[in-house]
Design a protein around this motif. Structure first.
Motif, short mmCIF file in Angstrom:
data_model
loop_
_atom_site.label_atom_id
_atom_site.label_comp_id
_atom_site.label_asym_id
_atom_site.label_seq_id
_atom_site.Cartn_x
_atom_site.Cartn_y
_atom_site.Cartn_z
N GLY A 231 0.94 -1.15 0.15
CA GLY A 231 -0.12 0.02 -0.02
C GLY A 231 0.73 1.57 -0.14
O GLY A 231 1.91 0.96 0.11
N MET A 232 -0.43 2.46 -0.40
CA MET A 232 0.59 3.52 -0.79
C MET A 232 1.31 4.49 0.37
O MET A 232 0.45 4.29 2.09
N THR A 233 1.61 5.08 1.40
CA THR A 233 2.02 5.63 2.07
C THR A 233 1.11 7.32 2.51
O THR A 233 2.07 7.70 4.05
N LEU A 234 -0.06 7.51 1.93
CA LEU A 234 -0.77 8.38 3.59
C LEU A 234 -0.88 7.79 4.05
O LEU A 234 -1.35 6.47 4.64
N PHE A 373 3.21 14.62 4.58
CA PHE A 373 1.36 13.84 4.78
C PHE A 373 1.38 14.57 6.59
O PHE A 373 -0.05 14.51 5.86
N TYR A 374 1.67 14.49 7.61
CA TYR A 374 1.34 14.48 9.06
C TYR A 374 0.88 15.67 9.10
O TYR A 374 -0.29 15.81 9.62
N GLN A 375 1.53 15.89 9.39
CA GLN A 375 1.89 17.46 9.34
C GLN A 375 -0.12 18.54 9.19
O GLN A 375 -0.29 19.12 9.72
N PRO A 376 -0.41 18.46 7.91
CA PRO A 376 -1.17 19.47 7.02
C PRO A 376 -2.37 18.03 8.23
O PRO A 376 -3.56 19.01 8.12
N LEU A 377 -2.22 16.90 7.96
CA LEU A 377 -3.91 16.71 9.50
C LEU A 377 -3.53 16.90 9.99
O LEU A 377 -5.30 16.91 10.96
N ALA A 378 -2.25 17.46 11.12
CA ALA A 378 -2.38 17.85 12.11
C ALA A 378 -3.16 19.09 12.59
O ALA A 378 -3.68 19.13 13.00
#
Length: 458
Positions: A231-234, A373-378
């Motif tokens: 699977g992909m990395t998002l 990936f993670y910072q924008p979601l946080a």
């Protein structure tokens, strides 16, 4: 003297068998291996977003596997199990950036003994060299050497991060359909367009391979395989997990005259079954092969077996269970958060061995993955309780998870502990225990040895 005569007779019989194999018509083998591509992100598997006409054409010319799985959702362990026919903990290649144990043999040895030249172009991510002595050359050079059968692997880096190849403008962030397992934000949509562009770029590479085989007039005697790796990395895209989005892989086989065009099957199959299958097709007997590594029962054969009857359309049933083993150590900044799984046709059982810990790696500890990936979601989670809850689950998972994969393919509804599924959960848990024992997998104790398995090409 009797012993010497027996040895000579055995040697003569082996030579005769080899000559018989070489005299037979052996198909060439070409494999295109993607890199970090979720199984469903292409036209043959029903993607509403990605344009992959060559993958679609290959499926129309061959067989689509709907139940193929890798046992680990990260690059080095996946590739090494595909090439060795051994599950990762047994072979030693269970953390990322890892190597198999000394003496382990690969497809290069097994097909080489049957008269094949075995070559690879592109990404390696395996070690040590003596276990994977591929000839390094491109497909064009391989096709110029047609005196004997060949096996050629094209190991692409698409669509692995960074998503910089392909034309992302082909995809409109506002019009794509975001899979329900991902966190739908404008940033996620923009990232997906870049990722889809890399898959389209990979599809063109497949088209080039198909064209090259046709021009060389070897397509009719060549098995062509496309497979998507893991699977992909998002976040929740599948990589580094044991969900179907992580372990399930697209797998399409074209074999003119043998595989029925436009066919498909639901048989549960794993990457460790690929090499035994190819050995059988090449005229060998996989049951007689010493892989160079013993399991807990002292047996040195493959973990997999030939699925040639599935390819021929004689059956659509193969394995009762498929397995997963995720090691967080070995990922950049990865901490102890090992995961194991067992799955049948209907249910996926997951065990988080350190559920009281926190899943943590480059996603959440800074660097390019964190920024992309993670910072924008946080940031989005600060104003959305739904996103906040989903991100919390990303790092804090229960000891056990159970999913009805027929009704819930994205593993969104954890059924572990449900009274009506107690028998299912117990059965899969026992099956996982049995597999772990056979693989010499001692859980957390084994995870502590992961740093000793790192170090490619040593």
């Amino acid at each position: 003297m009797k012993i010497l005569i027996r040895i000579l007779l055995l040697s003569w019989c082996s030579l005769c068998a080899a000559l018989a194999v070489n005299a037979a018509e052996q198909p060439n083998i070409v494999i295109l291996l993607a890199d970090d591509m979720t199984w469903s992100d292409c036209e043959p598997y029903g993607s509403p977003n990605v344009k992959t006409p060559n993958m679609q054409a290959l499926a129309e010319q061959g067989m689509r596997f709907d139940g193929m799985f890798t046992a680990t959702a990260m690059c080095a362990p996946t590739r090494q199990q595909l090439y060795t026919g051994l599950f990762p903990i047994r072979s030693g290649a269970f953390p990322n950036h890892s190597k198999v144990r000394k003496g382990v043999k690969s497809i290069v040895h097994h097909l080489g003994e049957l008269g094949y030249e075995v070559s690879l172009e592109g990404k390696q991510h395996f070690g040590p060299k003596e276990s994977f002595p591929f000839k390094s050359r491109n497909l064009a050079k391989t096709l110029k050497n047609t005196e004997g059968p060949f096996c050629h692997i094209v190991a692409s880096s698409d669509p692995h991060k960074p998503w910089s190849t392909g034309d992302a403008k082909v995809y409109d962030p506002e019009k794509i359909i975001v899979p329900p397992n991902l966190i739908d934000t404008p940033h996620t949509r923009r990232q997906l367009c870049k990722y889809y562009a890399e898959i389209s770029h990979l599809d063109k590479k497949l088209g080039g391979i198909m064209e090259s085989l046709a021009k060389a007039k070897v397509a009719d005697n060549t098995i062509l395989i496309f497979t998507s790796e893991q699977g992909m990395t998002l976040p929740f895209g599948g990589k580094w997990t044991c969900y179907d989005t992580g372990l399930k892989t697209s797998f399409i086989v074209r074999w003119p005259g043998v595989v029925k065009p436009g066919s498909s099957n639901n048989a549960l199959v794993q990457y460790v079954d690929v090499v035994p299958t190819l050995v059988t097709i090449a005229g060998g007997d996989p049951s007689q092969i010493d892989t160079g590594c013993a399991n807990a029962d002292g047996k040195r054969g493959f973990d997999g077996r030939s699925f040639l009857p599935v390819l021929k359309g004689d059956t659509k049933i193969f394995r009762k269970f498929v397995y997963g083993a995720q090691t967080t150590r070995g990922i950049f900044n990865g901490k102890d958060y090992p995961i194991r799984s067992a799955r049948d046709d209907n249910y996926l059982y997951i065990r988080n061995l350190n559920h009281e810990g926190v899943f943590s790696n480059a996603y959440v500890l800074g660097g390019a993955y964190y920024k992309d990936f993670y910072q924008p979601l946080a940031a989005a989670a600060e104003t959305s309780s739904k996103i906040k809850k989903r991100l919390k689950f990303f790092q804090h998972r229960p000891q056990e998870e159970l999913y009805d994969v027929r009704k819930d393919p994205y593993s969104l509804n954890n059924l572990a502990g449900s009274p009506e599924l107690a028998e299912v959960q117990t059965r899969l848990a026992k099956e996982l225990d049995s597999w772990m024992r056979q693989q010499k997998d001692k859980g957390l104790e084994t995870e502590k040895t992961a740093p000793h398995r790192k170090g490619r090409m040593k």
